[in-house]
Design an enzyme around this catalytic site. Structure first.
Site, PDB file in Angstrom:
ATOM      1  N   HIS A 118      -9.521   1.341   4.396  1.00 21.56           N
ATOM      2  CA  HIS A 118      -8.270   1.485   5.149  1.00 21.56           C
ATOM      3  C   HIS A 118      -8.518   2.431   6.329  1.00 21.56           C
ATOM      4  O   HIS A 118      -9.284   3.389   6.211  1.00 21.56           O
ATOM      5  CB  HIS A 118      -7.173   2.031   4.235  1.00 21.56           C
ATOM      6  CG  HIS A 118      -5.811   1.944   4.855  1.00 21.56           C
ATOM      7  ND1 HIS A 118      -5.376   2.853   5.793  1.00 21.56           N
ATOM      8  CD2 HIS A 118      -4.810   1.040   4.694  1.00 21.56           C
ATOM      9  CE1 HIS A 118      -4.154   2.507   6.183  1.00 21.56           C
ATOM     10  NE2 HIS A 118      -3.785   1.416   5.531  1.00 21.56           N
TER      11      HIS A 118
ATOM     12  N   GLU B 267      -5.780  -5.088  10.168  1.00 19.58           N
ATOM     13  CA  GLU B 267      -4.749  -4.100  10.437  1.00 19.58           C
ATOM     14  C   GLU B 267      -5.035  -3.374  11.755  1.00 19.58           C
ATOM     15  O   GLU B 267      -5.809  -2.408  11.776  1.00 19.58           O
ATOM     16  CB  GLU B 267      -4.704  -3.065   9.308  1.00 19.58           C
ATOM     17  CG  GLU B 267      -4.357  -3.646   7.956  1.00 19.58           C
ATOM     18  CD  GLU B 267      -3.701  -2.608   7.069  1.00 19.58           C
ATOM     19  OE1 GLU B 267      -2.590  -2.870   6.612  1.00 19.58           O
ATOM     20  OE2 GLU B 267      -4.283  -1.544   6.852  1.00 19.58           O
TER      21      GLU B 267
ATOM     22  N   GLY C 117       2.183   1.890  10.615  1.00 14.07           N
ATOM     23  CA  GLY C 117       3.149   2.974  10.493  1.00 14.07           C
ATOM     24  C   GLY C 117       3.838   3.342  11.794  1.00 14.07           C
ATOM     25  O   GLY C 117       4.477   4.385  11.887  1.00 14.07           O
TER      26      GLY C 117
ATOM     27  N   LYS D 151       0.171   4.284  -0.212  1.00  7.88           N
ATOM     28  CA  LYS D 151      -0.439   5.473   0.400  1.00  7.88           C
ATOM     29  C   LYS D 151      -0.226   6.669  -0.535  1.00  7.88           C
ATOM     30  O   LYS D 151      -0.237   6.501  -1.737  1.00  7.88           O
ATOM     31  CB  LYS D 151       0.132   5.724   1.796  1.00  7.88           C
ATOM     32  CG  LYS D 151       0.152   4.462   2.660  1.00  7.88           C
ATOM     33  CD  LYS D 151       0.363   4.755   4.093  1.00  7.88           C
ATOM     34  CE  LYS D 151       0.588   3.473   4.863  1.00  7.88           C
ATOM     35  NZ  LYS D 151       0.203   3.567   6.243  1.00  7.88           N
TER      36      LYS D 151
ATOM     37  N   ASN E 160       0.881  -1.170   0.000  1.00  3.99           N
ATOM     38  CA  ASN E 160       0.000   0.000   0.000  1.00  3.99           C
ATOM     39  C   ASN E 160       0.917   1.218   0.000  1.00  3.99           C
ATOM     40  O   ASN E 160       1.535   1.527   1.009  1.00  3.99           O
ATOM     41  CB  ASN E 160      -0.890  -0.017   1.252  1.00  3.99           C
ATOM     42  CG  ASN E 160      -1.672   1.276   1.395  1.00  3.99           C
ATOM     43  OD1 ASN E 160      -1.855   2.013   0.424  1.00  3.99           O
ATOM     44  ND2 ASN E 160      -2.126   1.565   2.600  1.00  3.99           N
TER      45      ASN E 160
ATOM     46  N   SER F  82       3.120  -2.622  10.182  1.00  3.30           N
ATOM     47  CA  SER F  82       4.572  -2.679  10.377  1.00  3.30           C
ATOM     48  C   SER F  82       5.174  -4.042  10.023  1.00  3.30           C
ATOM     49  O   SER F  82       6.096  -4.516  10.692  1.00  3.30           O
ATOM     50  CB  SER F  82       4.944  -2.255  11.804  1.00  3.30           C
ATOM     51  OG  SER F  82       4.498  -0.935  12.045  1.00  3.30           O
TER      52      SER F  82
ATOM     53  N   GLU G 189      -6.865   4.775   7.502  1.00  2.05           N
ATOM     54  CA  GLU G 189      -6.575   6.196   7.206  1.00  2.05           C
ATOM     55  C   GLU G 189      -7.743   6.832   6.460  1.00  2.05           C
ATOM     56  O   GLU G 189      -8.051   8.003   6.654  1.00  2.05           O
ATOM     57  CB  GLU G 189      -5.266   6.297   6.409  1.00  2.05           C
ATOM     58  CG  GLU G 189      -4.067   5.986   7.299  1.00  2.05           C
ATOM     59  CD  GLU G 189      -2.864   5.422   6.578  1.00  2.05           C
ATOM     60  OE1 GLU G 189      -2.801   5.512   5.333  1.00  2.05           O
ATOM     61  OE2 GLU G 189      -1.977   4.875   7.271  1.00  2.05           O
TER      62      GLU G 189
HETATM   63  C1  PEP Z   1      -0.784   0.020   5.718  1.00  2.00           C
HETATM   64  O1  PEP Z   1      -0.614   1.096   5.174  1.00  2.00           O
HETATM   65  O2  PEP Z   1      -1.780  -0.644   5.449  1.00  2.00           O
HETATM   66  C2  PEP Z   1       0.225  -0.453   6.662  1.00  2.00           C
HETATM   67  C3  PEP Z   1       0.041  -1.600   7.253  1.00  2.00           C
HETATM   68  O3  PEP Z   1       1.301   0.368   6.871  1.00  2.00           O
HETATM   69  P1  PEP Z   1       2.691  -0.056   7.578  1.00  2.00           P
HETATM   70  O4  PEP Z   1       3.125  -1.360   6.986  1.00  2.00           O
HETATM   71  O5  PEP Z   1       3.625   1.064   7.256  1.00  2.00           O
HETATM   72  O6  PEP Z   1       2.408  -0.195   9.035  1.00  2.00           O
END
Ligand code: PEP
Length: 250
Positions: free
Chosen positions: A95, A167, A173, A12, A10, A213, A97
């Site tokens: 997501h 998630e 992040g 972003k 992803n 992460s 975000e």
């Molecule tokens: C994501 O953007 O879905 C995500 C899991 O980000 P990260 O791997 O940076 O935590």
């Protein structure tokens, strides 16, 4: 039948179109793994250049969002038809975000999921709890509710082809990954919820990713868990490390 792993990046809101082409070209030789479906979910403006750069590779280009109407006066939105015409096969929906900054709700996620299926696009449906919800011990109930609403009016045949990304918001992040046991507990509960809503065959077929992460050091342990069918990867999908994540089994 063993489920095929799916590992999606992803991006972003990162990478201009020319940077996207450079990143696809850099990662192309690193993400070859015949055992895994590899998806790069990229900003809308990068879809076509990334698609051209990914030609003749195992990389599938996906979108990070989509609107639930076909066309019309929805300034700034991207329709399912536009994604299909561009050759997109996967779209990330719901997501955290998008829920936090763009007022996405379980109901709008459900509308988008239905539209994606109508157009033959596979949704990667995100769910996950806050740290407060985890500490309160209500995270499994919360996630079951997110899943039940996201799948309203989705048929079993459609659900079998869906991808769910668990998630935990506290792990996105932040560099703080859920332990493989924590991730497996929730992915197993999601699979049980799908069995309850549909049946065992649907629960066995649906693919459930962990995201939060994921990196080259923790991917193998996470993806070895029986209910974790791959990952949704943010930060680490923008670097050569993504090749190591995709090749977690080599
Ligand atoms: C994501 O953007 O879905 C995500 C899991 O980000 P990260 O791997 O940076 O935590």
């Amino acid at each position: 039948m063993a489920r095929r792993k799916i590992i999606a990046g992803n991006w972003k809101m990162n990478k201009t179109p020319s940077e996207a082409v450079a990143l696809v070209n850099e990662l192309k030789p690193l993400v070859a793994n015949e055992d895994v479906d590899v998806v790069f979910c990229v900003p809308a403006i990068d879809i076509i250049p990334a698609m051209i750069a990914a030609k003749d590779s195992n990389i599938c280009i996906g979108a990070e969002n989509m609107y639930f109407e076909e066309s019309g006066a929805y300034t700034g939105e991207i329709s399912p038809n536009m994604l299909v015409d561009a050759g997109v096969k996967y779209v990330v929906l719901g997501h955290s975000e998008r829920r936090e900054y763009f007022a996405e709700t379980d109901e709008t996620v459900n509308k988008k999921v239905l539209k994606a299926f109508e157009h033959g696009i596979t949704p990667i449906i995100c769910c996950g709890e806050t740290l407060t919800q985890r500490k309160q011990g209500i995270y499994l109930d919360w996630i079951r509710m997110q899943i039940k609403i996201a799948f309203q009016n989705v048929t079993a045949d459609q659900a079998k082809t869906a991808v769910i990304a668990y998630e935990p918001i506290w792990a996105i992040g932040t560099g703080e990954t859920a332990t493989s046991d924590q991730a497996e507990e929730v992915c197993g509960a999601i699979r049980a919820c799908i069995a309850e809503v549909y049946d065992e065959a649907t629960a066995e077929a649906i693919r459930i990713q962990y995201g939060g992460s994921v990196n080259a050091g923790n991917a193998a342990e996470l993806f070895a868990k029986p209910d974790i069918d791959g990952g949704l990867v943010g930060g680490a999908s923008l670097k050569a490390d993504f090749g190591k994540i995709v090749n977690y089994n080599k």
